[in-house]
Design a protein around this motif. Structure first.
Motif, mmCIF file in Angstrom:
data_model
loop_
_atom_site.group_PDB
_atom_site.id
_atom_site.type_symbol
_atom_site.label_atom_id
_atom_site.label_comp_id
_atom_site.label_asym_id
_atom_site.label_seq_id
_atom_site.Cartn_x
_atom_site.Cartn_y
_atom_site.Cartn_z
ATOM 1 N N VAL A 36 -17.743 -8.147 -14.757
ATOM 2 C CA VAL A 36 -19.183 -8.015 -14.576
ATOM 3 C C VAL A 36 -19.636 -6.771 -15.344
ATOM 4 N N LEU A 37 -20.666 -6.934 -16.149
ATOM 5 C CA LEU A 37 -21.207 -5.825 -16.935
ATOM 6 C C LEU A 37 -22.575 -5.441 -16.415
ATOM 7 N N GLU A 38 -22.873 -4.166 -16.442
ATOM 8 C CA GLU A 38 -24.212 -3.689 -16.120
ATOM 9 C C GLU A 38 -24.922 -3.453 -17.448
ATOM 10 N N LEU A 39 -25.933 -4.228 -17.716
ATOM 11 C CA LEU A 39 -26.658 -4.110 -18.973
ATOM 12 C C LEU A 39 -27.852 -3.189 -18.786
ATOM 13 N N PHE A 50 -29.602 9.543 -22.179
ATOM 14 C CA PHE A 50 -30.390 10.093 -21.091
ATOM 15 C C PHE A 50 -31.526 9.182 -20.652
ATOM 16 N N ASP A 51 -31.550 7.937 -21.090
ATOM 17 C CA ASP A 51 -32.599 7.005 -20.687
ATOM 18 C C ASP A 51 -32.197 6.184 -19.473
ATOM 19 N N ARG A 52 -31.110 6.503 -18.838
ATOM 20 C CA ARG A 52 -30.620 5.713 -17.725
ATOM 21 C C ARG A 52 -31.135 6.257 -16.405
ATOM 22 N N ASP A 53 -31.142 5.408 -15.422
ATOM 23 C CA ASP A 53 -31.487 5.819 -14.067
ATOM 24 C C ASP A 53 -30.267 6.518 -13.497
ATOM 25 N N ASP A 54 -30.187 7.827 -13.696
ATOM 26 C CA ASP A 54 -28.984 8.567 -13.363
ATOM 27 C C ASP A 54 -29.147 9.501 -12.172
#
Length: 95
Positions: A36-39, A50-54
């Motif tokens: 399973v991949l998180e796209l 740095f554009d991720r919901d981190d």
């Protein structure tokens, strides 16, 4: 002990396109069947790291960016480097 998300590995980004409301990928991979991949959508022209919901605040993100830039500058100036796998193993041993 390190969990699966803590594992350091090298993997190239996979590309997908939206076609009729579905994600379509035609990229060769050696990932096991059923993986399973998180796209995460790529932001054209943006800073993809740095554009991720981190869950980091803007201040934390700025600090991390500053440290990365300082590290790159230090390496270019001849500072020693460390293998990421060794660093992760050392950190895991300390916890």
């Amino acid at each position: 002990m390190m969990g699966q998300r803590d594992t350091v590995s090298v993997m190239h980004a996979l590309k997908a396109r939206v076609e009729n409301g579905r994600l379509v990928m035609n990229e060769p991979t050696d990932l096991p069947e059923g993986t399973v991949l998180e796209l995460v959508p790529a932001n054209d022209g943006g800073d993809r790291v740095f554009d991720r919901d981190d869950d980091m605040s803007d201040e934390e993100r700025a600090y991390v960016r500053e440290r990365i830039v300082a590290s790159i500058r230090g390496r270019r100036a001849g500072a020693p480097t460390f293998d990421a796998v060794d660093v992760m193993a050392e950190l895991a041993a300390e916890s």
